[in-house]
Design a protein around this motif. Structure first.
Motif, PDB file in Angstrom:
ATOM      1  N   GLU A  41      15.383  -8.399  -1.980  1.00  0.00           N
ATOM      2  CA  GLU A  41      16.059  -7.948  -3.316  1.00  0.00           C
ATOM      3  C   GLU A  41      15.242  -8.407  -4.541  1.00  0.00           C
ATOM      4  OE1 GLU A  41      19.289 -10.913  -3.107  1.00  0.00           O
ATOM      5  OE2 GLU A  41      20.283  -9.941  -1.360  1.00  0.00           O
ATOM      6  N   LEU A  42      14.014  -8.541  -4.114  1.00  0.00           N
ATOM      7  CA  LEU A  42      12.979  -8.994  -5.375  1.00  0.00           C
ATOM      8  C   LEU A  42      12.111  -7.670  -5.581  1.00  0.00           C
ATOM      9  CD1 LEU A  42      11.282 -12.117  -3.445  1.00  0.00           C
ATOM     10  CD2 LEU A  42      13.068 -12.115  -4.977  1.00  0.00           C
ATOM     11  N   GLU A  43      11.683  -7.539  -6.956  1.00  0.00           N
ATOM     12  CA  GLU A  43      11.296  -6.271  -7.381  1.00  0.00           C
ATOM     13  C   GLU A  43      10.279  -6.644  -8.628  1.00  0.00           C
ATOM     14  OE1 GLU A  43      13.309  -2.347  -7.467  1.00  0.00           O
ATOM     15  OE2 GLU A  43      13.353  -2.890  -9.584  1.00  0.00           O
ATOM     16  N   ILE A  44       9.209  -5.862  -8.808  1.00  0.00           N
ATOM     17  CA  ILE A  44       8.358  -6.098  -9.899  1.00  0.00           C
ATOM     18  C   ILE A  44       8.084  -4.741 -10.546  1.00  0.00           C
ATOM     19  CG2 ILE A  44       6.424  -6.262  -8.692  1.00  0.00           C
ATOM     20  CD1 ILE A  44       5.244  -8.358 -10.670  1.00  0.00           C
ATOM     21  N   THR A  45       8.023  -4.612 -11.945  1.00  0.00           N
ATOM     22  CA  THR A  45       7.501  -3.411 -12.499  1.00  0.00           C
ATOM     23  C   THR A  45       6.098  -3.905 -13.202  1.00  0.00           C
ATOM     24  OG1 THR A  45       9.732  -2.263 -12.825  1.00  0.00           O
ATOM     25  CG2 THR A  45       8.016  -1.762 -14.103  1.00  0.00           C
ATOM     26  N   VAL A  46       5.039  -3.073 -12.647  1.00  0.00           N
ATOM     27  CA  VAL A  46       3.863  -3.349 -13.327  1.00  0.00           C
ATOM     28  C   VAL A  46       3.573  -2.152 -14.383  1.00  0.00           C
ATOM     29  CG1 VAL A  46       1.394  -3.294 -12.697  1.00  0.00           C
ATOM     30  CG2 VAL A  46       2.948  -4.389 -11.138  1.00  0.00           C
ATOM     31  N   PRO A  47       3.665  -2.468 -15.675  1.00  0.00           N
ATOM     32  CA  PRO A  47       3.280  -1.649 -16.679  1.00  0.00           C
ATOM     33  C   PRO A  47       1.948  -1.246 -16.958  1.00  0.00           C
ATOM     34  CG  PRO A  47       4.173  -3.482 -17.617  1.00  0.00           C
ATOM     35  CD  PRO A  47       3.924  -3.756 -16.270  1.00  0.00           C
ATOM     36  N   THR A  69       7.459   5.626  -7.238  1.00  0.00           N
ATOM     37  CA  THR A  69       6.075   4.976  -7.449  1.00  0.00           C
ATOM     38  C   THR A  69       5.139   5.456  -6.179  1.00  0.00           C
ATOM     39  OG1 THR A  69       6.969   3.024  -8.486  1.00  0.00           O
ATOM     40  CG2 THR A  69       4.832   2.981  -7.666  1.00  0.00           C
ATOM     41  N   ARG A  70       4.303   6.394  -6.429  1.00  0.00           N
ATOM     42  CA  ARG A  70       3.199   6.827  -5.479  1.00  0.00           C
ATOM     43  C   ARG A  70       2.144   5.967  -5.510  1.00  0.00           C
ATOM     44  NH1 ARG A  70       2.645  12.870  -4.807  1.00  0.00           N
ATOM     45  NH2 ARG A  70       1.529  12.187  -3.355  1.00  0.00           N
ATOM     46  N   ALA A  71       2.032   5.132  -4.474  1.00  0.00           N
ATOM     47  CA  ALA A  71       0.684   4.151  -4.682  1.00  0.00           C
ATOM     48  C   ALA A  71       0.730   3.385  -3.377  1.00  0.00           C
ATOM     49  CB  ALA A  71       1.060   3.071  -5.877  1.00  0.00           C
ATOM     50  N   PRO A  72      -0.313   2.872  -2.897  1.00  0.00           N
ATOM     51  CA  PRO A  72      -0.316   2.118  -1.692  1.00  0.00           C
ATOM     52  C   PRO A  72       0.181   0.690  -1.653  1.00  0.00           C
ATOM     53  CG  PRO A  72      -2.565   2.041  -2.926  1.00  0.00           C
ATOM     54  CD  PRO A  72      -1.640   2.873  -3.705  1.00  0.00           C
ATOM     55  N   VAL A  73       0.329   0.091  -0.672  1.00  0.00           N
ATOM     56  CA  VAL A  73       0.762  -1.239  -0.480  1.00  0.00           C
ATOM     57  C   VAL A  73      -0.045  -2.427  -0.982  1.00  0.00           C
ATOM     58  CG1 VAL A  73       1.687  -3.092   1.027  1.00  0.00           C
ATOM     59  CG2 VAL A  73       2.497  -0.735   1.263  1.00  0.00           C
ATOM     60  N   SER A  74       0.016  -3.388  -1.556  1.00  0.00           N
ATOM     61  CA  SER A  74      -0.894  -4.268  -2.168  1.00  0.00           C
ATOM     62  C   SER A  74      -0.120  -5.615  -1.663  1.00  0.00           C
ATOM     63  CB  SER A  74      -0.859  -4.306  -3.602  1.00  0.00           C
ATOM     64  OG  SER A  74      -1.529  -3.248  -4.225  1.00  0.00           O
ATOM     65  N   GLY A  75      -1.353  -6.473  -1.330  1.00  0.00           N
ATOM     66  CA  GLY A  75      -0.726  -7.866  -0.918  1.00  0.00           C
ATOM     67  C   GLY A  75      -1.749  -8.939  -0.964  1.00  0.00           C
ATOM     68  N   ARG A 101       3.705  -9.104  -0.357  1.00  0.00           N
ATOM     69  CA  ARG A 101       3.333  -7.769  -0.204  1.00  0.00           C
ATOM     70  C   ARG A 101       4.080  -6.967  -1.305  1.00  0.00           C
ATOM     71  NH1 ARG A 101       3.146  -4.352   4.327  1.00  0.00           N
ATOM     72  NH2 ARG A 101       5.348  -4.118   3.917  1.00  0.00           N
ATOM     73  N   PHE A 102       3.405  -6.325  -1.935  1.00  0.00           N
ATOM     74  CA  PHE A 102       3.979  -5.261  -3.090  1.00  0.00           C
ATOM     75  C   PHE A 102       4.070  -3.854  -2.495  1.00  0.00           C
ATOM     76  CE2 PHE A 102       3.982  -7.959  -7.229  1.00  0.00           C
ATOM     77  CZ  PHE A 102       3.623  -9.145  -6.648  1.00  0.00           C
ATOM     78  N   ARG A 129       9.015  -3.190  -4.665  1.00  0.00           N
ATOM     79  CA  ARG A 129       9.720  -4.278  -3.851  1.00  0.00           C
ATOM     80  C   ARG A 129       8.665  -5.212  -3.455  1.00  0.00           C
ATOM     81  NH1 ARG A 129      10.210  -0.605   0.349  1.00  0.00           N
ATOM     82  NH2 ARG A 129      10.084  -2.560   1.610  1.00  0.00           N
ATOM     83  N   VAL A 130       9.144  -6.590  -3.388  1.00  0.00           N
ATOM     84  CA  VAL A 130       8.134  -7.590  -3.261  1.00  0.00           C
ATOM     85  C   VAL A 130       8.781  -8.373  -1.846  1.00  0.00           C
ATOM     86  CG1 VAL A 130       7.472  -9.884  -3.974  1.00  0.00           C
ATOM     87  CG2 VAL A 130       7.826  -8.057  -5.733  1.00  0.00           C
ATOM     88  N   GLU A 131       7.936  -8.320  -1.015  1.00  0.00           N
ATOM     89  CA  GLU A 131       8.182  -8.911   0.293  1.00  0.00           C
ATOM     90  C   GLU A 131       7.287 -10.027   0.617  1.00  0.00           C
ATOM     91  OE1 GLU A 131       7.479  -5.627   3.241  1.00  0.00           O
ATOM     92  OE2 GLU A 131       8.882  -4.403   2.440  1.00  0.00           O
ATOM     93  N   ILE A 132       8.219 -11.201   0.840  1.00  0.00           N
ATOM     94  CA  ILE A 132       7.577 -12.454   1.032  1.00  0.00           C
ATOM     95  C   ILE A 132       7.867 -13.027   2.356  1.00  0.00           C
ATOM     96  CG2 ILE A 132       6.960 -14.799   0.360  1.00  0.00           C
ATOM     97  CD1 ILE A 132       7.988 -13.799  -2.522  1.00  0.00           C
ATOM     98  N   SER A 133       6.773 -13.284   3.377  1.00  0.00           N
ATOM     99  CA  SER A 133       7.034 -13.947   4.546  1.00  0.00           C
ATOM    100  C   SER A 133       5.981 -15.218   4.751  1.00  0.00           C
ATOM    101  CB  SER A 133       6.420 -12.922   5.436  1.00  0.00           C
ATOM    102  OG  SER A 133       6.964 -11.596   5.651  1.00  0.00           O
TER     103      SER A 133
END
Length: 146
Positions: free
Chosen positions: A126-132, A58-64, A51-52, A86-90
């Protein structure tokens, strides 16, 4: 194998149910980018969910998406909104030796499940990504360790 398939079904149902609620903005929403890649844990392909979640500012919906055979692609509604996430991996496995029950951790299968990844990849990621903006398509791999 049956328990594994039931887990994937559980994750898919959760995504389907939460997608419209968390999905957000529709066609007039934020610019989006398709993000794909691989996820390994201890060098082996992972099965689970990625999940991102928009980070502060950042004002946006969650993606996954589901992670299957260590691969994922987030392309629903055009992909991940631009911005920092934030990147969440389960990833879950059945609790061995446990009987079926109706506890919250048992999900749709009735089998208690345990998170196999450290919290630094999900609850306390602790994971993060920036989508330009204008980035087209992004490939981002995650090689997770203990």
């Amino acid at each position: 194998m049956l328990k594994h398939n039931l887990l994937l079904l559980r994750l898919a149902v959760c995504c389907a149910l939460l997608g419209p609620i968390l999905g957000g903005c529709g066609r007039n929403g934020p610019e989006r980018v398709v993000v794909s890649g691989s996820v390994t844990y201890r060098g082996k392909p992972l099965e689970g969910l990625i999940r991102f979640v928009p980070a502060k500012g950042t004002r946006a919906p969650v993606s996954g998406a589901l992670v299957k055979d260590g691969k994922y692609t987030i392309d629903g509604k055009g992909g991940v909104p631009v911005g920092t996430h934030r990147v969440e991996i389960s990833s879950y496995r059945p609790r061995y030796g446990a009987d079926t029950d109706d506890s919250p951790s048992s999900g749709l299968t009735g089998v208690p499940m345990d998170q196999i990844l450290p919290e630094k990849y999900n609850a306390k990621t602790e994971l993060e990504i920036t989508v330009p903006p204008g980035s087209g398509r992004i490939t981002r791999n995650f090689d997770l360790t203990d």
